[in-house]
Design a protein around this motif. Structure first.
Motif, PDB file in Angstrom:
ATOM      1  N   GLN A 249     -14.676 -11.083  16.000  1.00 55.09           N
ATOM      2  CA  GLN A 249     -13.979  -9.947  16.496  1.00 55.09           C
ATOM      3  C   GLN A 249     -14.736  -9.718  17.713  1.00 55.09           C
ATOM      4  OE1 GLN A 249     -15.561  -8.296  12.864  1.00 55.09           O
ATOM      5  NE2 GLN A 249     -13.550  -7.309  12.460  1.00 55.09           N
ATOM      6  N   ALA A 250     -13.677  -8.643  18.201  1.00 57.69           N
ATOM      7  CA  ALA A 250     -14.428  -7.831  19.563  1.00 57.69           C
ATOM      8  C   ALA A 250     -15.557  -7.022  19.006  1.00 57.69           C
ATOM      9  CB  ALA A 250     -13.259  -7.236  20.144  1.00 57.69           C
ATOM     10  N   PRO A 251     -16.670  -6.923  19.384  1.00 56.15           N
ATOM     11  CA  PRO A 251     -17.966  -5.919  18.902  1.00 56.15           C
ATOM     12  C   PRO A 251     -17.479  -4.434  18.500  1.00 56.15           C
ATOM     13  CG  PRO A 251     -18.555  -7.196  20.636  1.00 56.15           C
ATOM     14  CD  PRO A 251     -17.118  -7.280  20.736  1.00 56.15           C
ATOM     15  N   GLU A 252     -16.527  -3.747  19.394  1.00 54.80           N
ATOM     16  CA  GLU A 252     -15.823  -2.643  18.862  1.00 54.80           C
ATOM     17  C   GLU A 252     -15.068  -2.552  17.519  1.00 54.80           C
ATOM     18  OE1 GLU A 252     -15.874  -4.068  21.926  1.00 54.80           O
ATOM     19  OE2 GLU A 252     -13.569  -3.849  22.528  1.00 54.80           O
ATOM     20  N   GLU A 253     -14.434  -3.669  17.181  1.00 55.13           N
ATOM     21  CA  GLU A 253     -13.676  -3.766  16.147  1.00 55.13           C
ATOM     22  C   GLU A 253     -14.403  -4.086  14.726  1.00 55.13           C
ATOM     23  OE1 GLU A 253     -10.091  -3.807  16.337  1.00 55.13           O
ATOM     24  OE2 GLU A 253     -10.654  -3.399  18.466  1.00 55.13           O
ATOM     25  N   ALA A 254     -15.581  -4.442  14.995  1.00 53.62           N
ATOM     26  CA  ALA A 254     -16.528  -4.781  13.877  1.00 53.62           C
ATOM     27  C   ALA A 254     -16.916  -3.526  13.033  1.00 53.62           C
ATOM     28  CB  ALA A 254     -17.460  -5.692  14.116  1.00 53.62           C
ATOM     29  N   LYS A 255     -16.886  -3.754  11.653  1.00 52.10           N
ATOM     30  CA  LYS A 255     -17.104  -2.299  10.894  1.00 52.10           C
ATOM     31  C   LYS A 255     -18.066  -2.905   9.641  1.00 52.10           C
ATOM     32  CE  LYS A 255     -13.624   0.431  12.357  1.00 52.10           C
ATOM     33  NZ  LYS A 255     -13.535  -0.272  13.862  1.00 52.10           N
ATOM     34  N   ILE A 256     -18.832  -2.221   9.266  1.00 50.69           N
ATOM     35  CA  ILE A 256     -19.692  -2.499   8.116  1.00 50.69           C
ATOM     36  C   ILE A 256     -19.451  -1.333   7.166  1.00 50.69           C
ATOM     37  CG2 ILE A 256     -21.441  -3.851   9.221  1.00 50.69           C
ATOM     38  CD1 ILE A 256     -23.221  -1.100   8.656  1.00 50.69           C
ATOM     39  N   SER A 257     -19.784  -1.678   5.934  1.00 50.23           N
ATOM     40  CA  SER A 257     -19.735  -0.844   4.643  1.00 50.23           C
ATOM     41  C   SER A 257     -20.743   0.569   4.906  1.00 50.23           C
ATOM     42  CB  SER A 257     -19.897  -1.374   3.450  1.00 50.23           C
ATOM     43  OG  SER A 257     -20.262  -0.544   2.504  1.00 50.23           O
ATOM     44  N   ILE A 258     -20.281   1.685   4.381  1.00 51.54           N
ATOM     45  CA  ILE A 258     -21.481   2.609   4.439  1.00 51.54           C
ATOM     46  C   ILE A 258     -22.455   2.389   3.374  1.00 51.54           C
ATOM     47  CG2 ILE A 258     -19.819   4.667   5.034  1.00 51.54           C
ATOM     48  CD1 ILE A 258     -19.807   5.533   2.231  1.00 51.54           C
TER      49      ILE A 258
ATOM     50  N   LEU B 249     -28.038 -12.776  22.897  1.00 51.96           N
ATOM     51  CA  LEU B 249     -27.675 -12.953  21.501  1.00 51.96           C
ATOM     52  C   LEU B 249     -28.382 -12.271  20.631  1.00 51.96           C
ATOM     53  CD1 LEU B 249     -26.588 -16.352  20.009  1.00 51.96           C
ATOM     54  CD2 LEU B 249     -27.691 -14.649  18.406  1.00 51.96           C
ATOM     55  N   TYR B 250     -27.660 -11.091  19.822  1.00 51.94           N
ATOM     56  CA  TYR B 250     -28.317 -10.324  18.897  1.00 51.94           C
ATOM     57  C   TYR B 250     -27.764 -10.686  17.406  1.00 51.94           C
ATOM     58  CZ  TYR B 250     -29.509  -5.915  16.467  1.00 51.94           C
ATOM     59  OH  TYR B 250     -30.071  -5.151  15.595  1.00 51.94           O
ATOM     60  N   LEU B 251     -29.061 -10.734  16.708  1.00 53.25           N
ATOM     61  CA  LEU B 251     -28.650 -11.208  15.150  1.00 53.25           C
ATOM     62  C   LEU B 251     -29.243 -10.241  14.408  1.00 53.25           C
ATOM     63  CD1 LEU B 251     -28.218 -13.395  13.153  1.00 53.25           C
ATOM     64  CD2 LEU B 251     -30.382 -14.348  13.430  1.00 53.25           C
ATOM     65  N   GLN B 252     -28.554  -9.778  13.458  1.00 50.99           N
ATOM     66  CA  GLN B 252     -29.084  -9.076  12.392  1.00 50.99           C
ATOM     67  C   GLN B 252     -28.641  -9.412  10.937  1.00 50.99           C
ATOM     68  OE1 GLN B 252     -28.701  -4.962  13.260  1.00 50.99           O
ATOM     69  NE2 GLN B 252     -28.192  -4.158  11.085  1.00 50.99           N
ATOM     70  N   VAL B 253     -29.718  -9.478  10.126  1.00 52.00           N
ATOM     71  CA  VAL B 253     -29.462  -9.745   8.675  1.00 52.00           C
ATOM     72  C   VAL B 253     -29.871  -8.565   7.852  1.00 52.00           C
ATOM     73  CG1 VAL B 253     -29.710 -11.265   6.943  1.00 52.00           C
ATOM     74  CG2 VAL B 253     -29.756 -12.172   9.229  1.00 52.00           C
ATOM     75  N   THR B 254     -28.923  -8.002   7.055  1.00 55.33           N
ATOM     76  CA  THR B 254     -29.402  -6.829   6.330  1.00 55.33           C
ATOM     77  C   THR B 254     -29.405  -7.412   4.810  1.00 55.33           C
ATOM     78  OG1 THR B 254     -27.323  -5.764   5.892  1.00 55.33           O
ATOM     79  CG2 THR B 254     -28.434  -5.015   7.726  1.00 55.33           C
ATOM     80  N   ARG B 255     -29.908  -6.698   3.757  1.00 54.86           N
ATOM     81  CA  ARG B 255     -29.912  -7.094   2.323  1.00 54.86           C
ATOM     82  C   ARG B 255     -28.426  -7.360   1.856  1.00 54.86           C
ATOM     83  NH1 ARG B 255     -34.584  -7.551  -0.114  1.00 54.86           N
ATOM     84  NH2 ARG B 255     -35.383  -6.372   1.443  1.00 54.86           N
ATOM     85  N   GLY B 256     -27.595  -6.484   2.514  1.00 50.53           N
ATOM     86  CA  GLY B 256     -26.195  -6.620   1.939  1.00 50.53           C
ATOM     87  C   GLY B 256     -25.738  -5.133   1.423  1.00 50.53           C
TER      88      GLY B 256
ATOM     89  N   MET C  52     -16.888 -12.370  28.105  1.00 50.30           N
ATOM     90  CA  MET C  52     -16.472 -11.222  26.990  1.00 50.30           C
ATOM     91  C   MET C  52     -17.368 -11.128  26.119  1.00 50.30           C
ATOM     92  SD  MET C  52     -12.945 -12.129  24.968  1.00 50.30           S
ATOM     93  CE  MET C  52     -13.722 -13.578  24.038  1.00 50.30           C
ATOM     94  N   ALA C  53     -17.622 -10.106  25.384  1.00 46.60           N
ATOM     95  CA  ALA C  53     -18.522  -9.831  24.391  1.00 46.60           C
ATOM     96  C   ALA C  53     -17.899 -10.307  23.084  1.00 46.60           C
ATOM     97  CB  ALA C  53     -18.801  -8.406  24.260  1.00 46.60           C
ATOM     98  N   ILE C  54     -18.506 -10.848  22.247  1.00 45.80           N
ATOM     99  CA  ILE C  54     -18.045 -11.446  20.926  1.00 45.80           C
ATOM    100  C   ILE C  54     -19.072 -11.170  19.703  1.00 45.80           C
ATOM    101  CG2 ILE C  54     -18.990 -13.538  21.243  1.00 45.80           C
ATOM    102  CD1 ILE C  54     -15.532 -13.159  19.875  1.00 45.80           C
ATOM    103  N   ALA C  55     -18.266 -10.838  18.687  1.00 42.23           N
ATOM    104  CA  ALA C  55     -19.114 -10.385  17.366  1.00 42.23           C
ATOM    105  C   ALA C  55     -18.692 -11.330  16.402  1.00 42.23           C
ATOM    106  CB  ALA C  55     -19.108  -9.008  16.870  1.00 42.23           C
ATOM    107  N   TYR C  56     -19.730 -11.901  15.579  1.00 40.45           N
ATOM    108  CA  TYR C  56     -19.252 -12.351  14.186  1.00 40.45           C
ATOM    109  C   TYR C  56     -19.939 -11.574  12.978  1.00 40.45           C
ATOM    110  CZ  TYR C  56     -20.481 -15.655  10.378  1.00 40.45           C
ATOM    111  OH  TYR C  56     -20.896 -16.367   9.136  1.00 40.45           O
ATOM    112  N   LEU C  57     -19.086 -11.114  12.271  1.00 35.15           N
ATOM    113  CA  LEU C  57     -19.596 -10.377  11.155  1.00 35.15           C
ATOM    114  C   LEU C  57     -19.250 -11.138   9.817  1.00 35.15           C
ATOM    115  CD1 LEU C  57     -20.920  -7.836  10.128  1.00 35.15           C
ATOM    116  CD2 LEU C  57     -18.726  -6.568  10.203  1.00 35.15           C
ATOM    117  N   ASN C  58     -19.937 -11.307   9.233  1.00 28.60           N
ATOM    118  CA  ASN C  58     -19.822 -11.938   7.712  1.00 28.60           C
ATOM    119  C   ASN C  58     -18.570 -13.077   7.749  1.00 28.60           C
ATOM    120  OD1 ASN C  58     -21.935 -10.778   6.544  1.00 28.60           O
ATOM    121  ND2 ASN C  58     -20.640  -9.047   6.132  1.00 28.60           N
ATOM    122  N   GLY C  59     -18.586 -13.926   8.698  1.00 23.30           N
ATOM    123  CA  GLY C  59     -17.585 -15.054   8.494  1.00 23.30           C
ATOM    124  C   GLY C  59     -16.367 -14.684   9.550  1.00 23.30           C
ATOM    125  N   GLU C  60     -16.477 -13.565  10.050  1.00 26.93           N
ATOM    126  CA  GLU C  60     -15.128 -13.182  10.949  1.00 26.93           C
ATOM    127  C   GLU C  60     -15.578 -13.025  12.355  1.00 26.93           C
ATOM    128  OE1 GLU C  60     -12.350 -10.390   9.703  1.00 26.93           O
ATOM    129  OE2 GLU C  60     -12.500 -10.749   7.665  1.00 26.93           O
TER     130      GLU C  60
END
Ligand code: PLP
Length: 286
Positions: A11-20, A88-95, A1-9
């Motif tokens: 989620q299912a990858p399709e649920e994960a959202k980032i700010s514009i 395993l995909y890892l992405q780090v942006t400036r924020g 099952m695909a899984i995502a970690y985004l800033n501490g949470e």
């Protein structure tokens, strides 16, 4: 099952959202890694972490985690996914910075994304030699940093696809750099040759692993520039990447390379590569 970690949470990858306002979205201001997972473990983990640290340092982002913290995070991601063989995909942006400004924002926390998605183990039978075309390498002059902005790589890859090829081999000032998504090796008179590390190509983890395997097996190998003419005249050509491992090239610009199949040196390297993966499993069992 695909899984995502985004800033501490988690989620299912399709649920994960980032700010514009995430600078990764606005400016392509971030770096990434793609790591292979075999038998629920990250292969060449330390090497990927070292490259990540270097990429972050080059674009002046303070690493949000220590190596031990990354390792714990990856182990949890793999466990939650339950996948045996995956990427395993890892992405780090400036924020996130609400004001759109080229100047780096102060006191902003980097955005951290980790995903694990299933990927079947590469089988020898599924390896069909690539048909490649050469193209001018017009990418920026820091191909050694694994930045998320892959617009030039995408353009070049899609030009090659539109012309009926699998990918492009990139040429800068008459010399081979790499492909749009992999490093490159040729074999001439039994000698393996790969372009040296420079600012113009990614210092591939798979490339480095293959160099180590070849050296341990006493196969002659040179890290030196490859001209366009040498490429055309090669006995064997292969590419290397996390996703491709060592993958043969059967044709360049319509000219068949060797017999158009994976050559004998590629076969030796591929065998060593598969053994090195299995060694990881036996080491873990010890
Ligand atoms: N070169 C480029 C441009 C790449 O995008 C990649 C992988 O994504 C590579 C080389 C191979 O790097 P690695 O072996 O670390 O996957």
């Amino acid at each position: 099952m695909a899984i995502a970690y985004l800033n501490g949470e988690w989620q299912a990858p399709e649920e994960a959202k980032i700010s514009i306002f995430d600078r990764g979205f606005m400016f392509g201001d971030g770096v990434y890694e793609v790591m292979p997972i075999y038998w629920q473990q990250v292969f060449t983990l330390d090497e990927h972490l070292m490259r990540l640290r270097r990429s972050l340092d080059e674009i002046r982002i303070t690493p949000p985690f220590s190596d031990d913290e990354w390792k714990k995070l990856f182990a949890e991601a793999i466990e939650r996914s339950g996948e045996e063989t995956a990427f395993l995909y890892l992405q780090v942006t400036r924020g996130i910075a609400a004001t759109r400004d080229h100047a780096y924002p102060v006191g902003v926390k980097p955005t951290v994304l980790v995903t694990v998605t299933a990927a079947p183990m590469l089988e020898r039978e599924s390896v069909v030699p690539y048909r490649m075309v050469t193209k001018a390498d017009f990418r920026w002059g820091r191909g050694d940093i694994k930045v998320v902005s892959l617009i030039a790589n995408g353009l070049l890859k899609n030009e090659a696809l539109d012309e009926g090829f699998d990918d492009a081999i990139l040429i800068r000032d008459g010399l081979v750099t790499e492909s749009t998504l992999s490093n490159l090796f040729i074999v001439k008179d039994g000698i393996i040759i790969t372009p040296p590390e420079s600012r113009y190509l990614l210092h591939g983890i798979t490339r480095e692993h293959i160099i180590g395997l070849a050296r341990s097996a006493n196969l002659p190998l040179e890290e030196r520039s490859i001209s366009e003419e040498e490429l055309a005249d090669a006995d064997e050509i292969w590419i290397s990447s996390t996703e491709h491992e060592a993958w043969p090239v059967g044709e360049v610009n319509g000219k068949i390379i060797g017999n158009g199949e994976g050559g004998v040196v590629w076969q030796s390297i591929d065998t060593l590569f598969q053994e090195s993966k299995k060694k990881m499993l036996t080491d873990a069992e010890r």
